[in-house]
Design a protein around this motif. Sequence first.
Motif, PDB file in Angstrom:
ATOM      1  N   PHE A 100       5.081  -5.725   5.804  1.00 57.36           N
ATOM      2  CA  PHE A 100       5.368  -4.289   5.902  1.00 57.36           C
ATOM      3  C   PHE A 100       5.881  -3.738   4.584  1.00 57.36           C
ATOM      4  O   PHE A 100       5.439  -2.694   4.115  1.00 57.36           O
ATOM      5  CB  PHE A 100       6.386  -4.010   7.003  1.00 57.36           C
ATOM      6  CG  PHE A 100       5.844  -4.065   8.394  1.00 57.36           C
ATOM      7  CD1 PHE A 100       4.545  -3.654   8.686  1.00 57.36           C
ATOM      8  CD2 PHE A 100       6.618  -4.536   9.427  1.00 57.36           C
ATOM      9  CE1 PHE A 100       4.053  -3.704   9.967  1.00 57.36           C
ATOM     10  CE2 PHE A 100       6.136  -4.588  10.716  1.00 57.36           C
ATOM     11  CZ  PHE A 100       4.844  -4.175  10.986  1.00 57.36           C
ATOM     12  N   ILE A 101       6.808  -4.444   3.972  1.00 57.93           N
ATOM     13  CA  ILE A 101       7.403  -3.967   2.715  1.00 57.93           C
ATOM     14  C   ILE A 101       6.349  -3.898   1.617  1.00 57.93           C
ATOM     15  O   ILE A 101       6.254  -2.904   0.898  1.00 57.93           O
ATOM     16  CB  ILE A 101       8.591  -4.861   2.309  1.00 57.93           C
ATOM     17  CG1 ILE A 101       9.755  -4.657   3.276  1.00 57.93           C
ATOM     18  CG2 ILE A 101       9.024  -4.579   0.878  1.00 57.93           C
ATOM     19  CD1 ILE A 101      10.878  -5.653   3.101  1.00 57.93           C
ATOM     20  N   SER A 102       5.534  -4.938   1.480  1.00 50.94           N
ATOM     21  CA  SER A 102       4.521  -4.930   0.421  1.00 50.94           C
ATOM     22  C   SER A 102       3.451  -3.873   0.676  1.00 50.94           C
ATOM     23  O   SER A 102       2.971  -3.229  -0.259  1.00 50.94           O
ATOM     24  CB  SER A 102       3.892  -6.315   0.259  1.00 50.94           C
ATOM     25  OG  SER A 102       3.224  -6.696   1.437  1.00 50.94           O
ATOM     26  N   THR A 103       3.093  -3.649   1.937  1.00 50.81           N
ATOM     27  CA  THR A 103       2.108  -2.618   2.252  1.00 50.81           C
ATOM     28  C   THR A 103       2.647  -1.235   1.939  1.00 50.81           C
ATOM     29  O   THR A 103       1.956  -0.406   1.336  1.00 50.81           O
ATOM     30  CB  THR A 103       1.703  -2.697   3.737  1.00 50.81           C
ATOM     31  OG1 THR A 103       1.163  -3.994   4.004  1.00 50.81           O
ATOM     32  CG2 THR A 103       0.674  -1.643   4.085  1.00 50.81           C
ATOM     33  N   MET A 107       1.138   1.267  -0.852  1.00 51.66           N
ATOM     34  CA  MET A 107       0.708   2.614  -0.468  1.00 51.66           C
ATOM     35  C   MET A 107       1.375   3.666  -1.342  1.00 51.66           C
ATOM     36  O   MET A 107       0.732   4.624  -1.772  1.00 51.66           O
ATOM     37  CB  MET A 107       1.029   2.876   1.006  1.00 51.66           C
ATOM     38  CG  MET A 107       0.144   2.132   1.963  1.00 51.66           C
ATOM     39  SD  MET A 107      -1.537   2.724   1.946  1.00 51.66           S
ATOM     40  CE  MET A 107      -1.344   4.326   2.670  1.00 51.66           C
ATOM     41  N   GLN A 108       2.662   3.502  -1.602  1.00 51.39           N
ATOM     42  CA  GLN A 108       3.364   4.460  -2.457  1.00 51.39           C
ATOM     43  C   GLN A 108       2.815   4.445  -3.876  1.00 51.39           C
ATOM     44  O   GLN A 108       2.753   5.471  -4.539  1.00 51.39           O
ATOM     45  CB  GLN A 108       4.862   4.169  -2.475  1.00 51.39           C
ATOM     46  CG  GLN A 108       5.558   4.558  -1.200  1.00 51.39           C
ATOM     47  CD  GLN A 108       7.040   4.247  -1.244  1.00 51.39           C
ATOM     48  OE1 GLN A 108       7.489   3.417  -2.021  1.00 51.39           O
ATOM     49  NE2 GLN A 108       7.798   4.913  -0.396  1.00 51.39           N
ATOM     50  N   ARG A 109       2.427   3.282  -4.356  1.00 52.23           N
ATOM     51  CA  ARG A 109       1.938   3.172  -5.729  1.00 52.23           C
ATOM     52  C   ARG A 109       0.484   3.666  -5.881  1.00 52.23           C
ATOM     53  O   ARG A 109       0.134   4.200  -6.919  1.00 52.23           O
ATOM     54  CB  ARG A 109       1.996   1.719  -6.209  1.00 52.23           C
ATOM     55  CG  ARG A 109       3.346   1.087  -6.172  1.00 52.23           C
ATOM     56  CD  ARG A 109       4.133   1.231  -7.415  1.00 52.23           C
ATOM     57  NE  ARG A 109       3.419   0.650  -8.545  1.00 52.23           N
ATOM     58  CZ  ARG A 109       3.558   1.086  -9.784  1.00 52.23           C
ATOM     59  NH1 ARG A 109       4.372   2.058 -10.037  1.00 52.23           N
ATOM     60  NH2 ARG A 109       2.894   0.531 -10.754  1.00 52.23           N
TER      61      ARG A 109
END
Length: 126
Positions: A100-103, A107-109
């Motif tokens: 979840f954190i990496s996704t 997505m933000q990047r």
Amino acid sequence: MSLIKGFLQILLFLILGEGISFVFALPVTGNVIGMLLLCLFLLLRQQVGEGLRLASDKLISLLSLLLLPGGAGLFFLGDVMDGQWVGVLVSVLVGTLLSFISTLWLMQRLVRRPSEPQPPELQQES
């Protein structure tokens, strides 16, 4: 026809990854290497073709069927898994949290907000 082309592209990267894993005796499975190669290909190409999009949509809709046998298999391994359930549960929870954190970070990047200006090379001339 483009759906078949998409499946063939996925299969090609799977075979390529398996071949690289086998030839170089890597400790990483071929499907992971193939997925990384496909990701690199898409990053270089900067777009996803229609066939690949259709094929991946079909595979994602069947993902629960692919995961179900593994989950059901754990149910029958009670004797083998005796005393290891805490480790399995912790690893599943930590892995899910990291996913979840990496996704979210990716997505933000990678996704531009509507208020952000486009780089000059992406702006269309009018």
